[in-house]
Design a protein around this motif. Structure first.
Motif, PDB file in Angstrom:
ATOM      1  N   ALA A 129      40.816  33.774  -8.835  1.00 17.27           N
ATOM      2  CA  ALA A 129      39.662  33.328  -9.617  1.00 17.27           C
ATOM      3  C   ALA A 129      38.869  32.270  -8.850  1.00 17.27           C
ATOM      4  O   ALA A 129      37.629  32.291  -8.847  1.00 17.27           O
ATOM      5  N   ALA A 130      39.589  31.367  -8.183  1.00 20.40           N
ATOM      6  CA  ALA A 130      38.926  30.333  -7.389  1.00 20.40           C
ATOM      7  C   ALA A 130      38.134  30.957  -6.240  1.00 20.40           C
ATOM      8  O   ALA A 130      37.035  30.495  -5.895  1.00 20.40           O
ATOM      9  N   ARG A 131      38.684  32.013  -5.646  1.00 20.94           N
ATOM     10  CA  ARG A 131      37.976  32.704  -4.560  1.00 20.94           C
ATOM     11  C   ARG A 131      36.682  33.358  -5.074  1.00 20.94           C
ATOM     12  O   ARG A 131      35.653  33.326  -4.404  1.00 20.94           O
ATOM     13  N   MET A 132      36.737  33.922  -6.273  1.00 18.16           N
ATOM     14  CA  MET A 132      35.544  34.518  -6.881  1.00 18.16           C
ATOM     15  C   MET A 132      34.451  33.459  -7.075  1.00 18.16           C
ATOM     16  O   MET A 132      33.277  33.697  -6.781  1.00 18.16           O
ATOM     17  N   LEU A 133      34.858  32.305  -7.561  1.00 18.70           N
ATOM     18  CA  LEU A 133      33.883  31.224  -7.765  1.00 18.70           C
ATOM     19  C   LEU A 133      33.334  30.721  -6.434  1.00 18.70           C
ATOM     20  O   LEU A 133      32.159  30.344  -6.336  1.00 18.70           O
TER      21      LEU A 133
ATOM     22  N   LYS B 225      38.664  25.140 -20.697  1.00 16.72           N
ATOM     23  CA  LYS B 225      38.524  26.438 -21.355  1.00 16.72           C
ATOM     24  C   LYS B 225      37.127  26.590 -21.964  1.00 16.72           C
ATOM     25  O   LYS B 225      36.506  27.659 -21.872  1.00 16.72           O
ATOM     26  N   ALA B 226      36.637  25.520 -22.579  1.00 11.27           N
ATOM     27  CA  ALA B 226      35.303  25.559 -23.182  1.00 11.27           C
ATOM     28  C   ALA B 226      34.230  25.761 -22.118  1.00 11.27           C
ATOM     29  O   ALA B 226      33.301  26.559 -22.295  1.00 11.27           O
ATOM     30  N   THR B 227      34.375  25.044 -20.998  1.00 10.70           N
ATOM     31  CA  THR B 227      33.418  25.178 -19.901  1.00 10.70           C
ATOM     32  C   THR B 227      33.432  26.582 -19.325  1.00 10.70           C
ATOM     33  O   THR B 227      32.383  27.200 -19.107  1.00 10.70           O
ATOM     34  N   LEU B 228      34.618  27.108 -19.070  1.00 11.67           N
ATOM     35  CA  LEU B 228      34.749  28.449 -18.498  1.00 11.67           C
ATOM     36  C   LEU B 228      34.180  29.511 -19.434  1.00 11.67           C
ATOM     37  O   LEU B 228      33.558  30.477 -18.983  1.00 11.67           O
ATOM     38  N   THR B 229      34.368  29.331 -20.723  1.00 15.36           N
ATOM     39  CA  THR B 229      33.840  30.294 -21.691  1.00 15.36           C
ATOM     40  C   THR B 229      32.315  30.297 -21.689  1.00 15.36           C
ATOM     41  O   THR B 229      31.680  31.356 -21.690  1.00 15.36           O
ATOM     42  N   VAL B 230      31.732  29.104 -21.655  1.00 18.77           N
ATOM     43  CA  VAL B 230      30.269  28.991 -21.616  1.00 18.77           C
ATOM     44  C   VAL B 230      29.716  29.614 -20.330  1.00 18.77           C
ATOM     45  O   VAL B 230      28.735  30.360 -20.355  1.00 18.77           O
ATOM     46  N   VAL B 231      30.355  29.308 -19.212  1.00 18.70           N
ATOM     47  CA  VAL B 231      29.894  29.832 -17.926  1.00 18.70           C
ATOM     48  C   VAL B 231      30.076  31.348 -17.858  1.00 18.70           C
ATOM     49  O   VAL B 231      29.201  32.077 -17.392  1.00 18.70           O
TER      50      VAL B 231
ATOM     51  N   ARG C  37      30.360  37.390  -9.512  1.00 18.66           N
ATOM     52  CA  ARG C  37      31.483  36.537  -9.121  1.00 18.66           C
ATOM     53  C   ARG C  37      31.647  35.352 -10.069  1.00 18.66           C
ATOM     54  O   ARG C  37      32.768  34.921 -10.338  1.00 18.66           O
ATOM     55  N   LEU C  38      30.542  34.831 -10.558  1.00 19.54           N
ATOM     56  CA  LEU C  38      30.622  33.719 -11.507  1.00 19.54           C
ATOM     57  C   LEU C  38      31.306  34.183 -12.792  1.00 19.54           C
ATOM     58  O   LEU C  38      32.151  33.471 -13.354  1.00 19.54           O
ATOM     59  N   HIS C  39      30.963  35.373 -13.228  1.00 14.90           N
ATOM     60  CA  HIS C  39      31.594  35.937 -14.423  1.00 14.90           C
ATOM     61  C   HIS C  39      33.072  36.237 -14.168  1.00 14.90           C
ATOM     62  O   HIS C  39      33.953  35.874 -14.966  1.00 14.90           O
ATOM     63  N   GLU C  40      33.369  36.907 -13.047  1.00 16.16           N
ATOM     64  CA  GLU C  40      34.749  37.290 -12.739  1.00 16.16           C
ATOM     65  C   GLU C  40      35.640  36.068 -12.515  1.00 16.16           C
ATOM     66  O   GLU C  40      36.800  36.044 -12.940  1.00 16.16           O
ATOM     67  N   GLY C  41      35.095  35.063 -11.847  1.00 12.60           N
ATOM     68  CA  GLY C  41      35.882  33.858 -11.595  1.00 12.60           C
ATOM     69  C   GLY C  41      36.206  33.104 -12.870  1.00 12.60           C
ATOM     70  O   GLY C  41      37.339  32.647 -13.077  1.00 12.60           O
ATOM     71  N   SER C  42      35.205  32.974 -13.738  1.00 12.19           N
ATOM     72  CA  SER C  42      35.427  32.284 -15.011  1.00 12.19           C
ATOM     73  C   SER C  42      36.427  33.043 -15.873  1.00 12.19           C
ATOM     74  O   SER C  42      37.359  32.458 -16.438  1.00 12.19           O
ATOM     75  N   GLU C  43      36.217  34.350 -15.972  1.00  7.84           N
ATOM     76  CA  GLU C  43      37.120  35.196 -16.746  1.00  7.84           C
ATOM     77  C   GLU C  43      38.531  35.153 -16.158  1.00  7.84           C
ATOM     78  O   GLU C  43      39.529  35.129 -16.882  1.00  7.84           O
TER      79      GLU C  43
ATOM     80  N   PHE D 287      39.992  32.734 -14.453  1.00  6.08           N
ATOM     81  CA  PHE D 287      40.686  31.479 -14.778  1.00  6.08           C
ATOM     82  C   PHE D 287      41.168  31.466 -16.234  1.00  6.08           C
ATOM     83  O   PHE D 287      42.264  30.993 -16.536  1.00  6.08           O
ATOM     84  N   LEU D 288      40.337  31.995 -17.127  1.00  3.08           N
ATOM     85  CA  LEU D 288      40.711  32.003 -18.540  1.00  3.08           C
ATOM     86  C   LEU D 288      41.943  32.874 -18.792  1.00  3.08           C
ATOM     87  O   LEU D 288      42.738  32.587 -19.699  1.00  3.08           O
ATOM     88  N   ASN D 289      42.089  33.923 -17.996  1.00  6.25           N
ATOM     89  CA  ASN D 289      43.188  34.867 -18.215  1.00  6.25           C
ATOM     90  C   ASN D 289      44.344  34.718 -17.223  1.00  6.25           C
ATOM     91  O   ASN D 289      45.312  35.483 -17.285  1.00  6.25           O
ATOM     92  N   ALA D 290      44.231  33.740 -16.308  1.00  9.13           N
ATOM     93  CA  ALA D 290      45.248  33.594 -15.259  1.00  9.13           C
ATOM     94  C   ALA D 290      46.619  33.264 -15.839  1.00  9.13           C
ATOM     95  O   ALA D 290      46.762  32.387 -16.696  1.00  9.13           O
ATOM     96  N   ARG D 291      47.630  33.992 -15.352  1.00  5.21           N
ATOM     97  CA  ARG D 291      49.006  33.773 -15.829  1.00  5.21           C
ATOM     98  C   ARG D 291      49.880  33.116 -14.775  1.00  5.21           C
ATOM     99  O   ARG D 291      51.013  32.716 -15.056  1.00  5.21           O
TER     100      ARG D 291
END
Length: 204
Positions: A82-86, A148-154, A62-68, A70-74
């Motif tokens: 994504a927020a629900r995944m997190l 974006k930087a934080t989400l990529t690292v996470v 879920r941490l991976h899916e949520g971060s990904e 948010f990065l790809n959310a349109r």
């Protein structure tokens, strides 16, 4: 007189035999009960570890899916997903923390308080209420460069945890639960995931 002595001796042997049989039976019953109790305890502990391992897999996924996500959310709907995944990752974090602490204790022999404190600090830094992730996407408009930087690292750190945890499949039966306690094949994978968690927190 001699007849009485012989008669007493003839009675004594069977009585002693009966007493010995009763004592041996009681010892066997007591030991069997001990083994059963110990087996039940081992099974219960193994089942708890198996459940915690499943939570750890959910946490990393879920941490991976949520971060990904948010990065790809349109749009807002994808941001909400994504927020629900997190949120689900946060819920699973407590049991995950227990697993990582136990793995580190069994793997490295560190004191429970020391490794738990370090892992708790790492978990809070990654997804705690005061972490950078806690406020991701709460504002209008696109993500900031910092977000974006934080989400990529996470995302990348969560993927490493997921890969580590995927090397072991938690059991679902009593025999598997007991093996989880007695053999400990799960320990290296869970311990590595804990190491990855601390490495991730150090990057934030």
């Amino acid at each position: 007189m001699s007849d009485n002595v012989q008669r007493k001796r003839s009675y004594a042997a069977p009585v002693l035999f009966v007493i010995m049989v009763v004592l041996v039976t009681m010892i066997i019953m007591a030991y069997s009960k001990y083994l059963l109790t110990r087996q039940t305890h081992t099974t219960d502990q193994g089942q708890q570890l198996s459940e915690q391992y499943k939570y750890a897999l959910i946490f990393a996924n879920r941490l991976h899916e949520g971060s990904e996500g948010f990065l790809n959310a349109r749009n807002e709907a994808e941001k909400l997903r994504a927020a629900r995944m997190l949120g689900e990752a946060s819920i699973a974090s407590t049991e995950s923390l227990e697993l990582f602490a136990e793995a580190e204790l069994l793997s490295n022999g560190k004191s429970d308080d020391d490794n738990r404190e370090a892992l708790t600090a790492a978990m809070n830094a990654v997804i705690g209420p005061d972490s950078l992730m806690a406020s991701i996407g709460e504002h209008e408009g696109p993500l900031t460069d910092e977000e974006k930087a934080t989400l990529t690292v996470v995302r990348d750190g969560a993927e490493r945890m997921r890969q580590s945890l995927s090397r072991f499949r938690p059991p679902s039966g009593e025999a598997g639960y007991r093996q989880m306690m007695t053999i400990g094949e799960w320990i290296p994978s869970a311990n590595q995931a804990g190491v990855e968690l601390k490495a991730l927190s150090a990057q934030l």
